[in-house]
Design an enzyme around this catalytic site. Structure first.
Site, PDB file in Angstrom:
ATOM      1  N   ASP A   1     -19.506 -31.304  25.519  1.00 37.92           N
ATOM      2  CA  ASP A   1     -20.473 -32.279  26.171  1.00 37.92           C
ATOM      3  C   ASP A   1     -20.763 -33.381  25.193  1.00 37.92           C
ATOM      4  OD1 ASP A   1     -22.861 -33.321  27.818  1.00 37.92           O
ATOM      5  OD2 ASP A   1     -24.026 -32.811  25.909  1.00 37.92           O
TER       6      ASP A   1
ATOM      7  N   MET B   1     -29.302  -8.205  31.923  1.00 38.37           N
ATOM      8  CA  MET B   1     -29.298  -6.802  31.288  1.00 38.37           C
ATOM      9  C   MET B   1     -29.533  -6.760  29.601  1.00 38.37           C
ATOM     10  SD  MET B   1     -29.751  -5.036  33.925  1.00 38.37           S
ATOM     11  CE  MET B   1     -29.470  -5.284  35.697  1.00 38.37           C
ATOM     12  N   CYS B   2     -29.581  -7.937  29.040  1.00 42.26           N
ATOM     13  CA  CYS B   2     -29.745  -8.160  27.695  1.00 42.26           C
ATOM     14  C   CYS B   2     -31.031  -7.610  27.358  1.00 42.26           C
ATOM     15  CB  CYS B   2     -29.040  -9.372  26.895  1.00 42.26           C
ATOM     16  SG  CYS B   2     -27.450  -9.183  26.828  1.00 42.26           S
ATOM     17  N   HIS B   3     -31.194  -6.919  26.270  1.00 40.54           N
ATOM     18  CA  HIS B   3     -32.656  -6.782  25.709  1.00 40.54           C
ATOM     19  C   HIS B   3     -33.234  -8.114  24.830  1.00 40.54           C
ATOM     20  CE1 HIS B   3     -31.263  -2.719  26.765  1.00 40.54           C
ATOM     21  NE2 HIS B   3     -32.643  -2.507  26.722  1.00 40.54           N
TER      22      HIS B   3
ATOM     23  N   ILE C   1     -23.356  -9.855  22.537  1.00 38.59           N
ATOM     24  CA  ILE C   1     -23.704 -10.873  23.490  1.00 38.59           C
ATOM     25  C   ILE C   1     -24.249 -12.053  22.854  1.00 38.59           C
ATOM     26  CG2 ILE C   1     -24.741 -11.583  25.674  1.00 38.59           C
ATOM     27  CD1 ILE C   1     -22.378  -9.410  25.795  1.00 38.59           C
ATOM     28  N   GLU C   2     -25.195 -12.010  22.007  1.00 38.96           N
ATOM     29  CA  GLU C   2     -25.717 -13.067  21.172  1.00 38.96           C
ATOM     30  C   GLU C   2     -24.743 -13.806  20.457  1.00 38.96           C
ATOM     31  OE1 GLU C   2     -29.133 -10.231  22.514  1.00 38.96           O
ATOM     32  OE2 GLU C   2     -26.975  -9.901  21.641  1.00 38.96           O
TER      33      GLU C   2
END
Length: 161
Positions: free
Chosen positions: A128, A76-78, A113-114
């Protein structure tokens, strides 16, 4: 906090929020997180003795790349044109690296969110690159530190006591 759910349509199904009428403003978000490891692992990172290469340089680039891919990963992120992404490292000299990501845009929706994805990806890349010598690393305390811009204004994280 608002009780209105904006990600549902009139059929109570998921939708992407319509931001068409929102004003373009300067927006910034800062997120942080930590990775805990053996003391020897942190020493080897500092000494450049990790076989996969320069851990922090690779992790930094991975975090920046991830922030630019947020809308491809989080449904749902633009898609947001980012104007800046900066990732910093700090460590305690013993067993913990702290990552801080600052993400900026001039757009109609925020970049929280970014920033969070940049931190998570940076931390996962450290994991990793070092997992061959330390599989017990622990990623913790990932959260939004601050955000500014837009209708909801300024937010600063305050740990509940």
């Amino acid at each position: 906090m608002t009780d209105q759910l904006t990600h549902f349509n009139d059929q109570k199904r998921a939708k992407m929020v319509d931001v068409t009428d929102k004003a373009v403003t300067h927006r910034v978000a800062i997120a942080t997180g930590q990775i805990h490891m053996h003391q020897e692992t942190l020493s080897r990172i500092h000494e450049g003795k990790i076989k996969k290469g320069d851990v922090l340089a690779v992790a930094q680039v991975a975090g920046i790349m991830a922030s630019k891919q947020t809308s491809s990963l989080i449904p749902m992120c633009h898609l947001i044109p980012l104007t800046g992404v900066d990732i910093h490292f700090k460590d305690n000299g013993i067993d913990t690296i702290t990552v801080k990501a600052k993400v900026k845009t001039k757009h109609v929706t925020g970049v929280e969110i970014e920033a969070l994805l940049a931190v998570q990806t940076t931390l996962l890349t450290i994991y990793d690159m070092c997992k061959a010598i330390d599989r017990g690393m622990l990623i913790t305390n990932v959260h939004l530190v601050e955000k500014d811009g837009g209708k909801s204004g300024h937010f600063v994280y305050r740990k509940e006591v």
